[in-house]
Design a protein around this motif. Structure first.
Motif, PDB file in Angstrom:
ATOM      1  N   ARG A   8       0.820  -1.212   0.000  1.00  0.00           N
ATOM      2  CA  ARG A   8       0.000   0.000   0.000  1.00  0.00           C
ATOM      3  C   ARG A   8       0.850   1.257   0.000  1.00  0.00           C
ATOM      4  O   ARG A   8       0.399   2.306  -0.436  1.00  0.00           O
ATOM      5  N   PHE A   9       2.088   1.169   0.506  1.00  0.00           N
ATOM      6  CA  PHE A   9       2.958   2.335   0.590  1.00  0.00           C
ATOM      7  C   PHE A   9       4.295   2.025  -0.066  1.00  0.00           C
ATOM      8  O   PHE A   9       4.841   0.939   0.103  1.00  0.00           O
ATOM      9  N   MET A  10       4.808   2.982  -0.793  1.00  0.00           N
ATOM     10  CA  MET A  10       6.094   2.813  -1.458  1.00  0.00           C
ATOM     11  C   MET A  10       7.210   2.755  -0.415  1.00  0.00           C
ATOM     12  O   MET A  10       7.175   3.448   0.596  1.00  0.00           O
ATOM     13  N   ARG A  11       8.222   1.920  -0.658  1.00  0.00           N
ATOM     14  CA  ARG A  11       9.376   1.822   0.228  1.00  0.00           C
ATOM     15  C   ARG A  11      10.509   2.677  -0.302  1.00  0.00           C
ATOM     16  O   ARG A  11      10.739   2.721  -1.502  1.00  0.00           O
ATOM     17  N   MET A  12      11.201   3.345   0.616  1.00  0.00           N
ATOM     18  CA  MET A  12      12.374   4.144   0.261  1.00  0.00           C
ATOM     19  C   MET A  12      13.611   3.402   0.726  1.00  0.00           C
ATOM     20  O   MET A  12      13.660   2.922   1.859  1.00  0.00           O
ATOM     21  N   LEU A  13      14.614   3.301  -0.133  1.00  0.00           N
ATOM     22  CA  LEU A  13      15.889   2.717   0.266  1.00  0.00           C
ATOM     23  C   LEU A  13      16.657   3.784   1.024  1.00  0.00           C
ATOM     24  O   LEU A  13      16.838   4.890   0.528  1.00  0.00           O
ATOM     25  N   ILE A  14      17.117   3.444   2.251  1.00  0.00           N
ATOM     26  CA  ILE A  14      17.811   4.474   3.023  1.00  0.00           C
ATOM     27  C   ILE A  14      19.192   4.059   3.521  1.00  0.00           C
ATOM     28  O   ILE A  14      20.043   4.898   3.703  1.00  0.00           O
ATOM     29  N   ASN A  15      19.419   2.779   3.791  1.00  0.00           N
ATOM     30  CA  ASN A  15      20.721   2.297   4.279  1.00  0.00           C
ATOM     31  C   ASN A  15      21.311   3.192   5.379  1.00  0.00           C
ATOM     32  O   ASN A  15      22.357   3.798   5.213  1.00  0.00           O
ATOM     33  N   ALA A  16      20.624   3.241   6.506  1.00  0.00           N
ATOM     34  CA  ALA A  16      21.037   4.077   7.633  1.00  0.00           C
ATOM     35  C   ALA A  16      21.206   3.228   8.889  1.00  0.00           C
ATOM     36  O   ALA A  16      20.542   2.205   9.059  1.00  0.00           O
ATOM     37  N   GLN A  17      22.093   3.667   9.777  1.00  0.00           N
ATOM     38  CA  GLN A  17      22.282   2.994  11.064  1.00  0.00           C
ATOM     39  C   GLN A  17      21.026   3.167  11.914  1.00  0.00           C
ATOM     40  O   GLN A  17      20.417   4.237  11.926  1.00  0.00           O
ATOM     41  N   ALA A  18      20.647   2.117  12.610  1.00  0.00           N
ATOM     42  CA  ALA A  18      19.475   2.143  13.477  1.00  0.00           C
ATOM     43  C   ALA A  18      19.859   1.620  14.855  1.00  0.00           C
ATOM     44  O   ALA A  18      20.678   0.717  14.980  1.00  0.00           O
ATOM     45  N   ARG A  19      19.281   2.220  15.889  1.00  0.00           N
ATOM     46  CA  ARG A  19      19.441   1.716  17.254  1.00  0.00           C
ATOM     47  C   ARG A  19      18.123   1.061  17.636  1.00  0.00           C
ATOM     48  O   ARG A  19      17.055   1.667  17.532  1.00  0.00           O
ATOM     49  N   LEU A  20      18.207  -0.194  18.056  1.00  0.00           N
ATOM     50  CA  LEU A  20      17.028  -0.978  18.398  1.00  0.00           C
ATOM     51  C   LEU A  20      17.049  -1.317  19.878  1.00  0.00           C
ATOM     52  O   LEU A  20      18.100  -1.679  20.423  1.00  0.00           O
ATOM     53  N   THR A  21      15.906  -1.216  20.534  1.00  0.00           N
ATOM     54  CA  THR A  21      15.786  -1.596  21.936  1.00  0.00           C
ATOM     55  C   THR A  21      14.590  -2.532  22.069  1.00  0.00           C
ATOM     56  O   THR A  21      13.480  -2.177  21.660  1.00  0.00           O
ATOM     57  N   ILE A  22      14.828  -3.718  22.611  1.00  0.00           N
ATOM     58  CA  ILE A  22      13.729  -4.648  22.885  1.00  0.00           C
ATOM     59  C   ILE A  22      12.987  -4.108  24.094  1.00  0.00           C
ATOM     60  O   ILE A  22      13.573  -3.933  25.168  1.00  0.00           O
ATOM     61  N   LEU A  23      11.701  -3.811  23.937  1.00  0.00           N
ATOM     62  CA  LEU A  23      10.948  -3.152  25.005  1.00  0.00           C
ATOM     63  C   LEU A  23      10.842  -4.009  26.257  1.00  0.00           C
ATOM     64  O   LEU A  23      10.906  -3.488  27.368  1.00  0.00           O
ATOM     65  N   GLU A  24      10.693  -5.307  26.133  1.00  0.00           N
ATOM     66  CA  GLU A  24      10.503  -6.181  27.293  1.00  0.00           C
ATOM     67  C   GLU A  24      11.749  -6.278  28.168  1.00  0.00           C
ATOM     68  O   GLU A  24      11.657  -6.337  29.387  1.00  0.00           O
ATOM     69  N   THR A  25      12.938  -6.283  27.538  1.00  0.00           N
ATOM     70  CA  THR A  25      14.173  -6.510  28.292  1.00  0.00           C
ATOM     71  C   THR A  25      15.055  -5.272  28.432  1.00  0.00           C
ATOM     72  O   THR A  25      15.943  -5.247  29.273  1.00  0.00           O
ATOM     73  N   GLY A  26      14.860  -4.281  27.560  1.00  0.00           N
ATOM     74  CA  GLY A  26      15.723  -3.097  27.559  1.00  0.00           C
ATOM     75  C   GLY A  26      17.038  -3.316  26.832  1.00  0.00           C
ATOM     76  O   GLY A  26      17.863  -2.410  26.759  1.00  0.00           O
ATOM     77  N   LEU A  27      17.251  -4.499  26.259  1.00  0.00           N
ATOM     78  CA  LEU A  27      18.474  -4.785  25.507  1.00  0.00           C
ATOM     79  C   LEU A  27      18.534  -3.895  24.273  1.00  0.00           C
ATOM     80  O   LEU A  27      17.587  -3.839  23.491  1.00  0.00           O
ATOM     81  N   THR A  28      19.659  -3.180  24.107  1.00  0.00           N
ATOM     82  CA  THR A  28      19.840  -2.262  22.987  1.00  0.00           C
ATOM     83  C   THR A  28      20.985  -2.742  22.118  1.00  0.00           C
ATOM     84  O   THR A  28      22.004  -3.206  22.619  1.00  0.00           O
ATOM     85  N   PHE A  29      20.807  -2.644  20.802  1.00  0.00           N
ATOM     86  CA  PHE A  29      21.847  -3.036  19.858  1.00  0.00           C
ATOM     87  C   PHE A  29      21.689  -2.242  18.572  1.00  0.00           C
ATOM     88  O   PHE A  29      20.709  -1.521  18.391  1.00  0.00           O
ATOM     89  N   GLU A  30      22.669  -2.366  17.692  1.00  0.00           N
ATOM     90  CA  GLU A  30      22.687  -1.613  16.439  1.00  0.00           C
ATOM     91  C   GLU A  30      22.296  -2.502  15.271  1.00  0.00           C
ATOM     92  O   GLU A  30      22.503  -3.719  15.285  1.00  0.00           O
ATOM     93  N   GLY A  31      21.760  -1.881  14.241  1.00  0.00           N
ATOM     94  CA  GLY A  31      21.423  -2.561  13.002  1.00  0.00           C
ATOM     95  C   GLY A  31      21.542  -1.584  11.851  1.00  0.00           C
ATOM     96  O   GLY A  31      21.868  -0.415  12.046  1.00  0.00           O
ATOM     97  N   LYS A  32      21.271  -2.059  10.654  1.00  0.00           N
ATOM     98  CA  LYS A  32      21.309  -1.212   9.466  1.00  0.00           C
ATOM     99  C   LYS A  32      19.951  -1.286   8.783  1.00  0.00           C
ATOM    100  O   LYS A  32      19.526  -2.350   8.352  1.00  0.00           O
ATOM    101  N   CYS A  33      19.267  -0.146   8.719  1.00  0.00           N
ATOM    102  CA  CYS A  33      17.957  -0.076   8.083  1.00  0.00           C
ATOM    103  C   CYS A  33      18.158  -0.011   6.571  1.00  0.00           C
ATOM    104  O   CYS A  33      18.845   0.867   6.069  1.00  0.00           O
ATOM    105  N   HIS A  34      17.577  -0.967   5.859  1.00  0.00           N
ATOM    106  CA  HIS A  34      17.704  -1.006   4.408  1.00  0.00           C
ATOM    107  C   HIS A  34      16.616  -0.198   3.716  1.00  0.00           C
ATOM    108  O   HIS A  34      16.881   0.506   2.749  1.00  0.00           O
ATOM    109  N   ASP A  35      15.380  -0.334   4.188  1.00  0.00           N
ATOM    110  CA  ASP A  35      14.294   0.412   3.566  1.00  0.00           C
ATOM    111  C   ASP A  35      13.220   0.745   4.586  1.00  0.00           C
ATOM    112  O   ASP A  35      13.156   0.160   5.655  1.00  0.00           O
TER     113      ASP A  35
END
Length: 96
Positions: A8-35
């Motif tokens: 329903r929505f167009m995806r944009m390619l961005i290739n940017a660093q992302a910080r992710l936090t699991i809400l239940e545990t508070g564990l934080t780590f890095e990833g790379k957002c592709h789109d």
């Protein structure tokens, strides 16, 4: 046969660093957002994350005119890529 994208929505390619936090545990780590789209995103991470895991996602902006992305998202899929990393399919549930 032509493949039609039924999103329903167009995806944009961005290739940017992302910080992710699991809400239940508070564990934080890095990833790379592709789109990114209005309702979801895909992020490459080094470890698998179980579907139905709620996460906070933060992606900084490289432009003063575009605010950073802060959202809560649900993992809808986790698939291992050929290089051994994992691709998360996330559905945005709330913009913060």
């Amino acid at each position: 046969m032509l493949h039609e994208d039924k999103r329903r929505f167009m995806r944009m390619l961005i290739n940017a660093q992302a910080r992710l936090t699991i809400l239940e545990t508070g564990l934080t780590f890095e990833g790379k957002c592709h789109d990114l789209s209005a309702t979801g995103l895909s992020i490459e991470v080094s470890e698998p994350i179980e579907p139905n895991t709620m996460m906070e996602v933060h992606i900084n902006s490289t432009s003063d005119s575009i605010p950073p992305l802060n959202a809560h998202a649900n993992v809808v899929r986790c698939a291992q890529d050929q290089d051994g990393t994992y691709i998360l399919g996330l559905e945005i549930t709330q913009f913060n």
